[in-house]
Design an enzyme around this catalytic site. Structure first.
Site, short mmCIF file in Angstrom:
data_model
loop_
_atom_site.label_atom_id
_atom_site.label_comp_id
_atom_site.label_asym_id
_atom_site.label_seq_id
_atom_site.Cartn_x
_atom_site.Cartn_y
_atom_site.Cartn_z
N LYS A 220 -3.02 18.42 11.87
CA LYS A 220 -4.08 19.41 11.70
C LYS A 220 -4.21 19.72 10.22
O LYS A 220 -3.21 19.93 9.52
CB LYS A 220 -3.72 20.66 12.50
CG LYS A 220 -4.79 21.75 12.56
CD LYS A 220 -4.36 22.84 13.53
CE LYS A 220 -5.38 23.95 13.64
NZ LYS A 220 -4.98 24.98 14.64
N SER A 292 -8.19 26.16 17.87
CA SER A 292 -8.64 25.58 16.61
C SER A 292 -8.02 24.21 16.33
O SER A 292 -8.42 23.53 15.40
CB SER A 292 -8.33 26.52 15.45
OG SER A 292 -6.93 26.66 15.27
N SER A 316 -4.64 28.29 20.18
CA SER A 316 -5.17 27.11 19.49
C SER A 316 -4.45 25.81 19.79
O SER A 316 -4.88 24.75 19.35
CB SER A 316 -5.18 27.36 17.98
OG SER A 316 -6.13 28.33 17.66
#
Length: 601
Positions: A220, A292, A316
Site C-alpha cells: 500500500k 482504503s 481498511s
C-alpha cells in the site's frame, strides 16, 4: 524578562510596556501594570490579552457546535474573559512563538489495549506450516499467479520455480490488468528484478531465508520506500520520494520478498479514490474495490501479486477483503511497527497482510511482527500458529440479533453451521447498547492533527474528492471538536475495552458480519485482531460504495443481479492471531470457495 500570569497588562498598557522594554531594561514599570505581592503564585486569566475580540454572539453560536447551553450571564463572562483565559492556549499554532511539530513526533500518550487483568497472548513462538506438498508446478502462468504463498514458497524452495520467473509473471500481469483496475501507483520493475535475481542466487547457493524468500508482493502506497515515491494516494504528495524504507519494508527485504508495486489507496487512507482515479473490484468492474487498502485488495484478488500489505484504521483491511474476496489479517494494535508508514491516527493505525488464503497471512505476519524503537506503541508479542492443530472445543461467540439483520446474509448464517461442523462451539453473546460511533471523535481529532499543516495551508483543496464525508471537510470540522469531550471519549474507550475483556472471558473467538459498524468501531478502538475470509457468494442488484449516497450520482444497477464474493470475520483475543489462523484455516476448508477466481483476470 518573561512575565508571570499575574503580571497582567490591560489592553491600553500593552504598547507602553513594549516601548519601556525597548528603551531600557532599567525602565520604570508602567503604573497600569499590576505588581504581584511577593510570594503570590501565578493565576489563570492574568496574562496579556491576545487573539481577536469575541462577543456574546460568538459564544452563543459556538454553543451549537459543542451542544452545551449557558445562561446569558455565563455567556457574557465567557466572552469578556476569552482573550485572557483561553486564546493564549493556541499560541503554539497561531504565534508569536509558533512551534513546528515534526511529522515523526508522536503524542505523549499511547493507547495500550492490554489491561492488568488480561492475558497478553501466547507465551512462546511457534509457526508450523501445513505439511501437504504443493503438488506439481502448473503448466500455465495464470495458475502459478493465483497459487497461494504456501505453494509458491514450496516450489521456490524445491527449485521448481525461480523468483525471477515468478516476478516476471506478476510484472506482466500488473501491466496487463492495471488499466482495468487502476490499482498500481508505481510499478517497481527494475527494483523487483534486482531483488528476484538476488533471491535466486542465494537459494541456489543454499541460503534459503524462509517462506517469503523470492515471493513478489505489493505494498500500500503509504509505506515509505527509499528512492521510490510514496504518495499516500493524494495529490499534494504525488511526487514525494522518501530517503528510507519503512520498517515493514525492511523486514520483508530481510525475509527475501520481492517488491513489485506500490499499490493504490484512497487519498490519505480513505475509501478507494486516489489521484489516478478509482480502484475497481475485479469481481465487479462497475464498482470500486473499497478502501482504503483498495490496491492491495484488488491486486491480490486478481492474481497480480502473491500477497500485499494493507493498513487499517477503521475497516481498511476488512472492507476491501470483503469486497474483493480475499483474506485480510488485521493484527493486534502494537504487534506490527508502523515506523515509516503514513500516520492517520496514532492510536488506531495497524499494518497487516492481504492474501488469497488463511495460512498465507500467518507466514507474512511472522515476518513483519515485533517491536521497533521508532514506533512507541509496539510491544514484544509472541505468535503461536500450528496449521495442523485441532480447533475442536473452541468457543465462538456470535450475536444472534446481528445474524438476523443486515448487513448479515445467508453466507454469514451458514458460517455458524460451519463453526459447528469444524467442531467449534457457537456461544450466544451480547454487549451493551452504547453509542460506539462516538469513539470516532478520537479518529477525527487525531487525523486532523496528523494533517494539520495540509489543512491550515489550504492544500487539502487539491484532493480529488471534496464531498462532505471526505477528509478535507472532516479535517476542517474537527478543529471545532471539544477537547473536554476528547478526554471523556478516551475514558469511554477504556470502558469499551473493559467490556471486550469481559466478553472474551466467555469465548475464544467472535464470528461477526464483516461490515457490522459497531464491531468495526469497537475492535479497532480496542485493538483486537481480526481475520476476514471469503465464505461464499451473494448476488447484488446495485454497485456498492464507501461514500455517502449522492442522489446526483446514483450507483449502477444490475438486472439480473451479479454474483460477488462475501466474507465473514473472526475476531480474536489480543495478540492471539495464531488461534484466529487455526479457526480460519478450518473454516476455509469447509467453505471450499477460496480458489474461485474473478472472470477476465
Amino acid at each position: 524578562m518573561r512575565k508571570s500570569r499575574r503580571q497582567f497588562l490591560t489592553v491600553t498598557s500593552a504598547g507602553l510596556f513594549g516601548a519601556a522594554v525597548a528603551g531600557s531594561v532599567q525602565a520604570q514599570v508602567p503604573e497600569t501594570q499590576q505588581q504581584p505581592t511577593p510570594g503570590a503564585p501565578p493565576a489563570f486569566g492574568t496574562g496579556p490579552l491576545v487573539g481577536p475580540e469575541i462577543s456574546s454572539t460568538t459564544i452563543t453560536e459556538a454553543e451549537k457546535l459543542v451542544q452545551i447551553k449557558m445562561t446569558d450571564g455565563e455567556i457574557a463572562v465567557a466572552a469578556s474573559s476569552w482573550r485572557a483565559n483561553m486564546a493564549a492556549l493556541y499560541e503554539r499554532r497561531t504565534g508569536p512563538r509558533k512551534v513546528q511539530l515534526e511529522t515523526t513526533l508522536v503524542p505523549a500518550t499511547t493507547w495500550n489495549p492490554i489491561s492488568d487483568k488480561m492475558k497478553a497472548g501466547p507465551t512462546g513462538d511457534r509457526l508450523l506450516r501445513s505439511t501437504a506438498g504443493p503438488g506439481p508446478l502448473p503448466a500455465n502462468d495464470e495458475d502459478i499467479a493465483y497459487a497461494p504463498v504456501t505453494k509458491l514458497s514450496r516450489w521456490i524452495e524445491q527449485r521448481k520455480l525461480t523468483s525471477t520467473r515468478l516476478t516476471e509473471i506478476y510484472l506482466q500481469r500488473l501491466q496487463q490488468f492495471d488499466p482495468k483496475l487502476r490499482c498500481v501507483i508505481t510499478l517497481t520493475a527494475d527494483h523487483a528484478m534486482v531483488q528476484a535475481k538476488q533471491a535466486d542466487s542465494e537459494i541456489a547457493s543454499g541460503k534459503y531465508r524462509g517462506p517469503l524468500h523470492g515471493i513478489p508482493w505489493g505494498g500500500k502506497d503509504l509505506l515509505d520506500t527509499a528512492g521510490i515515491r510514496t504518495t499516500y494516494g493524494a495529490e499534494p504528495y504525488r511526487n514525494r520520494v522518501p530517503k528510507d524504507d519503512a520498517v515493514v519494508v525492511k523486514r520483508l527485504d530481510l525475509a527475501g520478498a520481492v517488491l513489485v508495486a506500490k499499490l493504490s489507496l484512497g487519498a490519505l487512507a480513505l475509501n478507494d479514490i486516489w489521484f489516478g482515479g478509482q480502484t475497481m473490484n475485479p469481481w465487479l468492474l462497475e464498482e470500486g474495490s473499497s478502501g482504503s487498502s483498495a490496491g492491495p485488495g484488488a491486486a491480490t484478488a486478481a492474481g497480480l501479486v502473491a500477497f500485499s500489505i494493507g493498513s487499517e484504521t477503521e475497516g481498511s483491511i476488512v472492507s476491501p477483503s470483503m469486497r474483493c474476496g480475499v483474506t485480510g489479517l488485521r493484527p493486534t494494535f502494537g504487534r506490527v511497527p508502523r515506523t515509516g508508514a503514513m500516520t492517520l491516527c496514532w492510536s488506531l493505525d495497524k499494518l497487516g497482510p492481504i492474501t488469497r488464503s488463511v495460512e498465507d497471512t500467518l507466514l507474512v505476519l511472522q515476518a513483519i511482527s515485533g517491536p521497533d524503537a521508532g514506533d512507541l506503541a509496539t510491544v514484544p508479542a509472541h505468535l503461536d500458529f500450528d496449521a495442523g492443530s485441532s480447533v475442536k472445543g473452541l468457543r465462538v461467540g456470535f450475536f444472534p440479533k446481528w445474524m438476523q439483520e443486515p448487513p448479515a446474509t445467508e453466507v454469514d448464517r451458514a458460517a455458524l453451521h460451519a463453526v459447528e461442523q469444524a467442531g467449534m462451539k457457537p456461544v450466544e453473546v451480547s454487549i451493551p447498547d452504547w453509542p460506539y460511533d462516538s469513539l470516532n471523535l478520537i479518529l477525527f481529532a487525531e487525523s486532523a492533527a496528523a494533517f494539520e499543516d495540509l489543512t491550515l495551508s489550504g492544500r487539502e483543496s487539491q484532493l480529488k474528492v471534496q464531498v462532505p464525508d471526505a477528509w478535507p471537510n472532516v479535517f476542517r470540522q474537527s478543529r471545532f471538536l471539544s477537547a473536554v469531550d476528547f478526554v471523556q471519549t478516551d475514558r469511554f474507550r477504556r470502558k469499551v475495552a473493559e467490556e471486550m475483556a469481559r466478553l472474551f472471558s466467555q469465548v475464544d473467538l467472535l464470528l461477526v458480519p464483516s461490515l457490522r459498524d459497531e464491531m468495526l468501531v469497537i475492535t479497532n478502538f480496542t485493538g483486537y485482531p481480526s481475520l476476514t475470509l471469503r465464505a461464499g457468494f451473494v448476488e447484488v442488484s446495485e454497485a456498492r460504495s464507501d461514500w455517502a449516497p449522492d442522489p446526483a450520482h446514483p450507483l449502477p444497477k444490475f438486472s439480473p443481479p451479479r454474483r460477488v464474493p462475501h466474507g465473514v470475520t473472526l475476531i480474536g483475543r489480543l495478540f492471539d492471531e495464531g488461534t484466529l489462523g487455526s479457526a480460519g484455516l478450518a473454516l476455509e476448508k469447509i467453505f471450499g470457495v477460496e480458489e474461485q477466481r474473478p472472470a477476465g483476470f
